[in-house]
Design an enzyme around this catalytic site. Structure first.
Site, PDB file in Angstrom:
ATOM      1  N   VAL A 134      72.510   4.152 -29.838  1.00  0.00           N
ATOM      2  CA  VAL A 134      71.907   4.423 -28.638  1.00  0.00           C
ATOM      3  C   VAL A 134      73.122   4.691 -27.807  1.00  0.00           C
ATOM      4  O   VAL A 134      73.954   4.312 -27.646  1.00  0.00           O
ATOM      5  CB  VAL A 134      71.131   3.455 -28.226  1.00  0.00           C
ATOM      6  CG1 VAL A 134      70.584   3.601 -26.819  1.00  0.00           C
ATOM      7  CG2 VAL A 134      70.214   2.716 -29.142  1.00  0.00           C
ATOM      8  N   LYS A 135      73.016   5.835 -26.979  1.00  0.00           N
ATOM      9  CA  LYS A 135      74.023   6.590 -26.029  1.00  0.00           C
ATOM     10  C   LYS A 135      73.962   5.756 -24.563  1.00  0.00           C
ATOM     11  O   LYS A 135      72.796   5.907 -24.232  1.00  0.00           O
ATOM     12  CB  LYS A 135      73.991   7.825 -26.040  1.00  0.00           C
ATOM     13  CG  LYS A 135      74.534   8.607 -27.382  1.00  0.00           C
ATOM     14  CD  LYS A 135      74.504  10.111 -27.276  1.00  0.00           C
ATOM     15  CE  LYS A 135      75.522  10.810 -26.516  1.00  0.00           C
ATOM     16  NZ  LYS A 135      75.455  12.314 -26.561  1.00  0.00           N
ATOM     17  N   VAL A 136      74.928   5.336 -24.151  1.00  0.00           N
ATOM     18  CA  VAL A 136      74.966   4.787 -22.962  1.00  0.00           C
ATOM     19  C   VAL A 136      76.264   5.091 -22.024  1.00  0.00           C
ATOM     20  O   VAL A 136      77.164   5.342 -22.632  1.00  0.00           O
ATOM     21  CB  VAL A 136      75.029   3.166 -22.988  1.00  0.00           C
ATOM     22  CG1 VAL A 136      75.220   2.431 -21.578  1.00  0.00           C
ATOM     23  CG2 VAL A 136      73.721   2.515 -23.709  1.00  0.00           C
TER      24      VAL A 136
END
Length: 948
Positions: A139-141
């Site tokens: 998941v990209k944050v």
């Protein structure tokens, strides 16, 4: 072994910065894995926008998803995106297994809109992790200040995180520390860190683009050739130097006792991933940011064009740790030159968030368009023909709303969208349809059906009555359910007419009052409670009454005391005029057997179309609101609503919503309902036309005149509703539009200060009556055999100067002589609202319109006090008002009060008129004497004579 594949020998993994459905389905990703050794895939809003918006590749998937049920634009995108991520993850799963969870990942980004929202980021990341349900998901944050605690928290929950928008060495250190701290929390909670991986996406080429721009500016200003040469030598080198030094920090961070303790439990170091590696400056090598950043335990994520270029002519070597001291010198020279890399990287993060948000807007816009295309007529069609100038203004404002995230801010209840007053407290209507307790309404409807009621009467005013009235007038009587009526008047004749129209022994009454203290529903309740008590017995009377009111109101207490059958609670954060899709509208609907489930189902389609995730250019409510508001600012403030036969009463509800919401502080939109369409020559340049009809309702003559208005340059909005069952969509569309128009006008669309002023005057007069037994005396400015005329001294003086003398006609002639271009004339009649009286007033208003070419209104009091009365008093000073009152042929007492219905109505009329004159409005009151029918005929004749 090609150059891309050779990178494996140098310890670097290649990930592809691209994803599309066909690319995976046709085996192209698998081919790159096999031939080039590609070990991962990243996605972002820009990538998805190109894939979805620029082709029909996703049309089938979107169509299939919607066949299973409508959903919001964000949910619809997420549905297809999750499928894509799952398919890519499945293709990459053998890589993940082969490299023991170090590679084989697919990245999916949390919404860019959450970049500054820690809690929102955590919640969405957890949901995406759950929905994708693949071990090899990252998941990209973003590496924003708000993103850092989210990274630590999510890592601590065992998620694999790809940190994006990372430009600064210092921020990278914080990112790495957040990852390590997250792993420590995971271990402390008994988790296994060996299943967690992470990459820190360090952006490269964007730094050179920003630095080079500042260097070029300094070179242009420099006079010393050596200085020019020194500055030029820095171009194209800063990004690589910055990345090389970040790698040195990486080696420090992931060594030593603290890290070794985690590594012993199987923890993987967070790898640096070089992002934004496509060369943007054509003067540089197209593989610059691959060739110069090759080193052990790193990742390079490349767009397809860069991958192809490196495969063709890339030259792999261990370059990442070459010339590290030179890299330090380059950054020192840059600082010496007065270019702040820290300032640039901070700005790049802000720009990156904005760019991704812009891309998300385009993405959601594309999805919204495809959703609307698939649903077709299931969403009421809207076509705006605004003319070139207004169209350009709307387009400009649309972009301002998009760039300013105003529709998202509106949905987040940000009061600064309007005036910053208390608007945030009045936005419960936004999600009231979604919160409707359908099961409870259905159960209640079954109970009503079982009682064998013949009639149901709503006793309310304004927002409590006008929405139910639309439902009563639009939907036919349902078999087995009572016929729905609405009473919103204190006129004695109208109260009697309602009593005569129903069977008291078989009627259920819905007492509807948000505050519980509104005069009209309370006195109507007192009267009918007494009448029902006489008809069926006092002990049973309460069982025939339902209350709809806010929790804790005085009405709730009365309902409990008098044994009402049921009390439904309204939502305190919803104002009356926005309440039709809350219990104030849905309880009457359910009582009448209208299918509340179907009504809400269709309404939610419009809620989704107007949602926070639908950019302004694809958002029908926003587009209508911007057009209305901007037209108002340009002087086209008479919003003229034409409603076709099946939905003829809709305009009366919209009239209240628009007038009471926008007419204040000397600004506002004046809604014009009930006018039949005329030739172009009748209209001035102050009109904004909205035409509503249900599908299949056609009127060739009406359409021809509407087309003529458009050709003449008038703005025309056409809305076609699929069926009456879709009427809820229009309630919602107009609520959004009115809120948006209020923001454009710069007012608070949720208060009603001038309605309150009229209520205060009314209370003063009724209190005086209670004390003395009569209303305070008033002196007419003239008395004739047909009527007494009243106004204040200022108006009387003006009218006499204009030729008013001893006749009704002369006073009317003088009054209408004060009507100028772009004004409107309002006939305000405090008499029984019945078919004959409506026809008489409609005839008179159209005569005024056709003779003076101005907008006209025909309103009945006291109901308009809670509606257009706000705009008449607080809106623009463009109204010319003729109030009409009369003696009641037969008054009607209110149980327990000295003041009768007639007295209350008279006090309301006088209070209304007093506020109009106090505000300096052009107002004249005609009090008809004797027989009302004859008096109205005389007045109609006098008006026509005065106009001639």
């Amino acid at each position: 072994m090609n150059p891309v594949k050779q990178l494996e020998n140098h310890g670097q993994a290649v990930w592809l910065d691209f994803l599309a459905r066909g690319f995976v389905a046709k085996g192209e990703l698998k081919k790159l894995i096999d031939t080039d050794g590609v070990k991962g895939v990243t996605s972002n809003p820009s990538i998805f926008e190109k894939a979805i918006g620029s082709s029909d590749e996703y049309d089938g998937a979107i169509g299939n998803a919607l066949k299973k049920g409508d959903r919001s634009v964000a949910d619809l995108f997420e549905h297809v995106a999750v499928e894509d991520i799952q398919h890519a993850a499945d293709v990459l799963r053998p890589v993940y297994d082969e490299f023991h969870g170090n590679d084989g990942f697919v990245s999916l980004e949390v919404s860019p809109y959450l970049a500054m929202d820690t809690k929102g980021t955590i919640a969405e990341a957890m949901r995406l992790w759950h929905d994708v349900h693949r071990k090899n998901l990252m998941v990209k944050v973003p590496a924003t200040p708000e993103g850092l605690p989210a990274i630590e928290h999510l890592t601590g929950k065992g998620l694999s995180i790809n940190i994006t928008l990372l430009f600064s060495q210092q921020v990278y250190i914080e990112v790495a520390k957040a990852y390590i701290a997250g792993l420590e929390k995971l271990v402390a909670d008994g988790g296994d860190p060996s299943h967690v991986a992470s990459v820190a996406s360090f952006f490269v080429s964007r730094i050179d683009s920003a630095v080079d721009k500042q260097l070029d500016e300094k070179i242009a200003r420099a006079n010393d050739p050596q200085e020019k040469e020194r500055l030029a030598a820095l171009k194209g080198k800063v990004a690589i130097a910055n990345a090389k030094l970040a790698y040195q920090e990486y080696k420090q961070l992931f060594s030593g006792a603290r890290w070794e303790k985690l590594a012993a439990k199987g923890a993987k170091p967070q790898r640096l991933l070089w992002a934004s590696t496509g060369t943007k400056n054509k003067d540089y090598s197209d593989v610059l940011y691959v060739e110069e950043l090759i080193g052990p335990n790193t990742v390079n994520t490349v767009p397809p064009a860069t991958l192809d270029a490196f495969r063709d002519h890339g030259k792999p070597r261990d370059s990442l740790e070459e010339n590290v001291e030179e890299a330090r010198q380059i950054l020192a020279e840059l600082e010496k030159s007065g270019v702040s890399l820290g300032a640039i990287t901070e700005e790049l993060v802000e720009d990156g968030v904005k760019l991704f948000a812009d891309a998300a807007d385009k993405l959601y816009g594309a999805v919204a368009h495809k959703r609307a295309t698939v649903l077709g007529a299931a969403i009421g069609a809207q076509k705006l023909a605004l003319g070139s100038a207004l169209k350009k203004a709307v387009e400009k404002s649309t972009e301002e709303w998009r760039a300013g995230a105003k529709i998202r801010r509106l949905w987040h209840k940000d009061k600064t969208v309007w005036t910053g007053d208390d608007e945030n407290k009045w936005l419960g209507w936004l999600d009231s349809p979604a919160k409707a307790d359908i099961a409870d309404y259905e159960d209640y409807a079954r109970r009503v059906k079982g009682q064998n009621f013949s009639d149901a009467v709503v006793l309310g005013m304004g927002g409590s009555s006008l929405g139910p009235e639309v439902l009563a007038e639009t939907f036919p009587k349902k078999s087995g359910f009572p016929k729905l009526h609405v009473l919103d008047s204190t006129d004695p004749a109208q109260v009697r007419a309602m009593e005569k129209a129903i069977d008291l022994k078989k009627t259920v009454f819905i007492v509807s009052s948000k505050s519980g203290g509104t005069t009209e529903p309370n006195v109507m309740k007192d009267y009918f409670f007494a009448q029902v008590s006489k008809a069926i017995g006092a002990e049973k009377a309460g069982h025939r009454f339902i209350a709809v009111t806010d929790p804790g109101s005085s009405l709730e207490k009365v309902a409990k005391k008098q044994g009402f059958a049921r009390t439904f609670h309204g939502e305190p954060t919803i104002g009356g005029r926005y309440s039709v899709l809350s219990p104030f509208g849905l309880v009457p609907a359910a009582t009448a057997g209208i299918d509340v489930k179907s009504l809400i189902h269709h309404t939610l389609a419009m809620v989704r179309s107007c949602g926070a995730d639908v950019p302004p250019h694809e958002n029908p409510g926003v587009q209508l609101g911007l057009a209305m508001g901007l037209a108002g600012l340009e002087g086209r403030d008479k919003v003229t609503i034409f409603s076709s036969e099946k939905i003829a009463d809709f305009g009366a509800w919209a009239e209240q919503l628009i007038a009471e919401s926008t007419g204040k502080e000397g600004k506002g939109l004046i809604p014009i309902d009930g006018e039949t369409i005329a030739e172009v020559s009748v209209y001035g340049h102050d009109r904004f036309f909205i035409d509503l009809r249900t599908e299949g309702e056609n009127d060739a003559g009406h359409d021809a005149r509407l087309d003529a208005l458009e050709k003449a340059g008038h703005p025309v909005v056409r809305i076609v509703i699929k069926s009456i069952e879709h009427i809820g969509q229009e309630f919602y569309r107009f609520e959004i539009a009115t809120a948006v128009a209020g923001a454009v006008l710069g007012i608070n669309p949720f208060n009603q200060p001038d309605v309150e002023a009229a209520k205060v005057k009314t209370r003063e007069l009724t209190t005086a009556f209670e004390k003395s037994g009569s209303l305070p005396a008033e002196e007419p400015v003239i008395s004739t055999g047909e009527a007494d005329l009243y106004t204040d001294e200022a108006n009387a003086s003006d009218l006499r100067k204009a030729g008013a003398d001893g006749t009704l006609e002369s006073w009317l002639k003088a009054h209408f002589s004060r009507v100028h271009a772009d004004d409107y004339v309002a006939l305000l009649a405090y008499i029984e609202r019945n078919a004959d009286h409506i026809d008489t007033l409609e005839g008179a208003r159209l005569a005024v319109r056709d003779q003076r070419h101005v907008a006209t209104c025909a309103e009945f009091g006291p109901r308009f006090l809670h509606s257009t009365g706000q705009a008449y008093k607080g809106g623009p000073d463009s109204g010319v008002f003729l109030q009409i009152t009369a003696d009641d042929a037969k008054d009607l007492p209110v149980p327990g009060q000295k003041a009768s219905f007639g007295i209350i109505k008279a006090a309301q009329a006088r209070g209304d008129f007093d506020v109009l004159t106090e505000r300096g409005r052009r107002a004249l009151r005609v009090h008809l004497k004797g027989d009302l029918k004859a008096g109205l005929k005389t007045l109609d004749h006098a008006i026509r004579q005065a106009l001639n």
